[in-house]
Structures are given as C-alpha cells and as structure tokens.
Design a protein around this motif. Structure first.
Motif, short mmCIF file in Angstrom:
data_model
loop_
_atom_site.label_atom_id
_atom_site.label_comp_id
_atom_site.label_asym_id
_atom_site.label_seq_id
_atom_site.Cartn_x
_atom_site.Cartn_y
_atom_site.Cartn_z
N ILE B 218 7.84 -2.13 4.48
CA ILE B 218 6.68 -2.24 3.57
C ILE B 218 6.00 -0.90 3.35
O ILE B 218 4.92 -0.83 2.79
CB ILE B 218 5.63 -3.23 4.13
N ARG B 219 6.66 0.19 3.76
CA ARG B 219 5.93 1.46 3.80
C ARG B 219 5.41 1.91 2.43
O ARG B 219 4.34 2.49 2.35
CB ARG B 219 6.73 2.56 4.47
N TRP B 220 6.13 1.61 1.36
CA TRP B 220 5.64 2.08 0.05
C TRP B 220 4.37 1.36 -0.35
O TRP B 220 3.47 1.96 -0.92
CB TRP B 220 6.72 1.93 -1.03
N GLY B 221 4.31 0.09 -0.05
CA GLY B 221 3.08 -0.65 -0.33
C GLY B 221 1.93 -0.08 0.47
O GLY B 221 0.83 0.15 -0.06
N VAL B 222 2.18 0.21 1.75
CA VAL B 222 1.13 0.76 2.61
C VAL B 222 0.70 2.14 2.10
O VAL B 222 -0.49 2.42 1.98
CB VAL B 222 1.63 0.87 4.07
N VAL B 223 1.67 2.97 1.76
CA VAL B 223 1.37 4.32 1.29
C VAL B 223 0.48 4.26 0.04
O VAL B 223 -0.53 4.94 -0.06
CB VAL B 223 2.67 5.09 0.97
N TYR B 224 0.85 3.40 -0.88
CA TYR B 224 0.06 3.27 -2.10
C TYR B 224 -1.34 2.78 -1.79
O TYR B 224 -2.32 3.29 -2.33
CB TYR B 224 0.77 2.33 -3.07
N GLY B 225 -1.43 1.82 -0.88
CA GLY B 225 -2.73 1.31 -0.46
C GLY B 225 -3.57 2.41 0.17
O GLY B 225 -4.78 2.52 -0.09
#
Lengths: 318, 302
Positions: B218-225
């Motif tokens: 899920i890292r891209w979602g977290v990064v964007y968040g």
C-alpha cells in the motif's frame, strides 16, 4: 501426514457452506476435492489450512487436533487460486519468504531457493518480478514458495483454474510427477472432473456443502453412489429416472434380441472418439460413444436407422 | 420463401444508404464540434488554473525579488521569521508521522476489520474535512483551554496545550487527519487479503506480514497521503490561528507570520515567507515524485 476432518460445519450468515463433513486423507496421498462452484470445497480447504474457522467439528493433522491452531503454526503449504504473489518481491524473495520470516541463515536460504527454483523449473527467473511471469510460471513460483518451508501438508485451491488448456495439461502431469517425487500429503480443489480423475489418487465429491462420495477415480466412475456422482463424473445419458453411460450403448448393424431401433441424427468426429446422437422410437434422445474404428466398421451415416442395445440402466433411490 | 425474404430485405437496405451518407456527413461535423468542445474545455480549465493558482504564485515570485536579493536576505535573517520557520517544521515533523501511523491503522481497521459501527467510524474520520478549521480550533480551546473541560487537570500537571506548541500540533493533526486513511483505504482494498493470508500460511507473524507484505503493497497510497498531510499541515491557518494565541517569535507558524507581516505593511517579509512556504510544499511534492519514479524505474529496468 494424515489429515482427518470430523463433523465440520460452516455457515456464512444463512448460507450453509459445509454440513457435517467427514473426510480422511492418508499420509502422502494425493486427493482431489471435486464439486461444482458453491459446493463448499474451497471452504473445506481453507478450514484445513486454518484460514477459516469451522463453526463445529475438528481438524486433525498427523493425529494432532489443530482446529484452534492458527494458519501460521499448522505446517501447511497453501497455493492460492490466483497465486497471491508478493508483487513487490523478486521470484527468489517470494520463494524465500517462509524461510526469511523464520530467520534462517542467509546461505541456507539461498541454497534452498536455488534447489526449489530448479525443482519447479524457474532457474533463470530468480530476479524477475511476478508481473513479468506468465500464469504457469506464477503457479510454479507459488508452489515453490509453499514447499520452501517443508510443509507436512500441501493444499492447492483450483491450481489450474486460471490457465489456458495446454499449460493446464502440462502442469497436471508435472504436479503428478512432483508428488511422486516429494510425497507430501496433498489436497487440491477442482471443479473439473477430468482434472480430478487424471491427477488424484482419491477423489472426494462435494455438493451443496456435503460429501457425496469419496473413493478412487475408478470406484466413483464404476459404482457411483447416487445420481449426482453419476452425472458429475463422466458422460451420461438420462432416460427418465435411469442413467446410461454413452460408451455402454452398443450400435449393431442388424437387429438382435433385446435391441431397439434408433435414428442417427448427427455424427461428431472428435479424433479417436466418435459421438453419435440418436433418437429412439419413443422420441427420447441419447448419444453413444464409439471409437473411430467401430464407427467405420458400421458405415454410419446421418439419417440412417440402425439397431441399438442399451445396457441395464442404473437407477438411484431418490 | 427464402427468395421472397431476400427480396424483402433489399429495399430497406438500399434506402438505408441515403441516411448512412447523411450520417457520415454529420459525423464529420460532430467530430469537429467535439474537437471544438474539447479545446474549449481545455482553455477554460487552464484559464481557471492560471487565474486562481499560477498567476498569484508567479506574482509572489516576482514581487519577492522585485527589489533585488538584499531585502530578501534581510527578511530571511529576521529572528521572528526563523522562529516561525522552525516552528512550522517542528509541527510538521510531529503531526505528519502521528497522522501517518494513525491513518494506516485506521485504514486497516476500516478495510480489514469486522465490527459494529464501522460505517459510523468511517464517517467520523471525514469530519475534519467537513468542519471549518476555525471551529476545530475553538473546539480544542473548549476542551484543552484554561477554562476548558480538561483545563484544571492540565494546569495541575503543569501542561500547557493552548497558546503553546502542543496545541498547534494538535490543531494541525486534527485538520490533516483524514488524508492518509482516505488515500490508503482504496489501495488496501485493491491489494486484497490473499497475499496476507499467503504470508500467514508461510509462518509470518502479524507484524511480519504487515511490514513485509501489507505496507509495501500500500506504499503508494500512504506516500500520497503523507504528501497531502504535509501540505495541509504546513499551510494550516484557521485552527492554528485560534489555538496558538499568535505570539510573535513563540507560537507563530509560517502562515501566521505571513498574515502578521502583511497586516503590518512589511510586504517583502510577507512575500518572502510565502515563497518559503510555497517552496516547502513544492519540495515535498517533488521529493515524493522522485521517490516513486526511482522505485518504478528500478523495477522497470529489470
């Protein structure tokens, strides 16, 4: 190790997925759970793996009751229907995962991964990512990953379901050979009776959350216990409440005692096998299965009327 | 029978030719109209963006350096500016990790958990988006202020929340609360549970599964968040304005400093601080962009 499932039941809301299921799988056996979709076969597999908890009943592996043991302590290798690859890891790291989380020494992990990749014939692909593999390769990677931790039991959910026909056939034969080689107790789920017959030593037929019959492929085919097993395994003609296998129907060039007339509607050539669609004098339609040689000897033609001898039909109490 | 059928087919077929010719003509016109529409939409979108965002930001750049570098350096050397700058950084460094951890936890709970009141919790998470930041600030004062609900207890233990850094962190955390959870939930849903279950059957503990399988997934979602949270935390004005007391050189964050300079006719000071804010935000975006691109390139290179 032997697996024993006793009086297992499982409901999802009002839907009964499993109802008083009992099976026994011998040590080192290769068993198929066969049934149409919704028959509960995948749920049963997941309960054996510990990914799902039964509402009632027990599961024992190697004589030990594991019903309340979490999946990670069951010593079970599980291959998911869609392979569940770790997409951010290389093939080697995927296979190594079970050993890495057990903190095994690096050298040992590397050695074992190399061995396993050779076993599943992915030698050159260790540094690829799952997105760069074909379906068949992913399948073999998932298998190597499951085998890495030397499980007591190997469970496969629709292992060939998402592959095209040719790869499927190859993998079946290969799985069979692999099982002969490593001899780990294996259960796989399938909805394809041909696949079950070809690969498994023992088949458990499931329907609507219940076990219909368990036995060797031959037992199931030759002496099905009920209508469902009869119609689900192997081709069948239905004559009212009775059933006749197409290859048990004899076509004769001339009438003989006990034979009836039939009209040849259609002839389908499938290579070695020839299917003949017939209409009986009372209007019922059946089909017969012949070899190419038999069909040639009879000089079959569509529209022809010939004699047919039906075997004693099988009937099942409702 | 069959010949009469074919005959019956012919007239409508030939009649259909004429309208078809007409249709192709109208398709051409349609296409032209569609192109014009697309161009129009693009112009409006770009114009809107230019008027609302690009022009003002460009103006800040222009105005900042209008009188050369000297005044800019002076403004940057201002102790109150430096205090505000470091306070903003401090607040971001505390609030963003807090919200990231909370956001991921919340996303896991909402996406993987099975419990009553899940829908309600999902709605509660969005509340900071719906409530005006000023109201958030006031609510915090009502709870943590000297005369607030927890006021006596906090005073007794010598903790000052309102009019000091903890209050600013709190206010910033509240207004930027939903970003990580909201960006992570869909990615988590997409990831599915298969890989996590596979990890479990391979002997991984819950922690191992989270760190080795779930988080990388899920890292891209977290990064964007995190990018959105950082941007919001840096820029927060309303809530912070209420709880901070706006004490110069003490509880003034960068946005508050900008407002203060502007009101006191120190236009250069205001512009310089604005520019620094804009650059910080831009830097965050850029860093995340580079980070994602490098990882993707590394993957694609194999």
């Amino acid at each position: 190790m032997a697996i024993e499932v006793q009086s297992v039941g499982k409901r999802f809301g009002t839907f009964t997925a499993l109802d008083d299921v009992n099976i026994r799988v011998g040590d080192g056996a290769l068993t198929a759970l066969l049934g149409p979709s919704g028959s509960g076969k995948s749920t049963l597999l997941r309960i054996i793996a510990g990914l799902e908890e039964p509402d009632e009943g027990t599961v024992t592996i190697g004589g030990a009751d594991v019903t309340s043991v979490p999946a990670r302590d069951r010593g079970v290798g599980f291959v998911f229907q869609h392979y569940a690859p770790f997409k951010h890891m290389t093939v080697a790291n995927n296979v190594a995962f079970g050993l890495t989380v057990r903190r095994r020494p690096r050298a040992e992990i590397q050695e074992r991964v190399k061995e396993l990749l050779a076993l599943v014939r992915l030698d050159g692909l260790a540094d690829r990512y799952p997105s760069q593999l074909s379906g068949g390769q992913l399948q073999r990677m998932a298998l190597a990953r499951a085998l890495a931790v030397q499980p007591d039991v190997l469970l496969l959910d629709e292992p060939f379901g998402a592959l095209d026909a040719q790869v499927r056939a190859e993998l079946r034969a290969w799985l069979r050979r692999l099982h002969d080689e490593i001899h780990v107790t294996t259960i796989f789920v399938t909805h394809d009776q041909e696949e079950a017959m070809e690969v498994a030593e023992q088949i458990v037929v499931m329907h609507e959350g219940r076990i219909e019959q368990a036995g060797t492929p031959r037992e199931l085919y030759e002496s099905p216990r009920n209508e469902f097993v009869m119609t689900f395994i192997g081709p069948v003609n239905r004559l009212g409440d009775a059933f006749v296998r197409p290859h048990d129907i004899q076509l004769l060039s001339e009438a003989s005692p006990g034979s009836t007339e039939a009209l040849v509607q259609r002839i389908v050539h499938l290579g070695f096998e020839v299917r003949v669609e017939l209409t009986l004098p009372d209007g019922r339609e059946i089909w017969a299965q012949l070899t190419r040689e038999e069909a040639q000897a009879l000089e079959l033609a569509e529209g022809q009327i010939l004699s047919v001898r039906l075997p004693a039909p099988r009937e099942f109490a409702a | 029978m069959s010949s009469s059928g074919a005959g019956a087919l012919a007239p409508p077929g030939s009649a259909a030719l004429a309208p078809r010719g007409a249709t192709s003509g109208s398709t051409r016109a349609d296409r032209r109209r569609a192109r014009a529409r697309r161009l129009g939409v693009r112009t409006i979108a770009l114009g809107y963006l230019a008027l609302l965002l690009l022009a003002p930001v460009a103006m800040i750049f222009y105005r900042t350096f209008e009188h050369g570098l000297g005044p800019v350096l002076d403004a940057l050397g201002e102790p109150n500016f430096q205090k505000a700058f470091w306070l903003s950084i401090e607040v971001v460094l505390i609030a963003v990790p807090l919200n990231t951890a909370f956001g991921i936890g919340m996303a896991l709970l909402l996406e993987r958990g099975r419990f009553k009141g899940k829908a309600l919790l999902g709605m509660l998470i969005d509340l900071p988006f719906a409530i005006s930041p000023v109201v958030v600030g006031l609510a915090l004062v009502l709870v943590y202020g000297k005369t607030g609900w927890l006021g006596d207890w906090l005073t007794e233990h010598g903790i000052q929340v309102i009019f000091s850094v903890p209050g600013i962190v709190l206010a910033t955390a509240v207004v930027s609360l939903p970003f990580v959870a909201r960006e992570t939930i869909p990615v988590l849903h997409e990831l599915g549970t298969d890989a996590e279950q596979a990890a479990a059957t391979l002997g991984a503990s819950g922690w191992q599964t989270f760190w080795r399988v779930t988080l990388p997934g899920i890292r891209w979602g977290v990064v964007y968040g995190v990018v959105l949270t950082t941007a919001r935390a840096l820029g927060e004005f309303g809530a912070v304005s209420v709880v901070s007391g706006r004490i110069q050189g003490q509880t003034q964050t960068l946005p508050l400093y900008v407002q203060d300079r502007f009101e006191n006719f120190d236009i250069t000071g205001a512009y310089v601080a604005s520019l620094v804010l804009a650059l910080l935000a831009l830097g965050t975006l850029l860093a995340m962009n580079l980070l994602t691109r490098r990882t993707r390139a590394a993957k694609a290179a194999i």
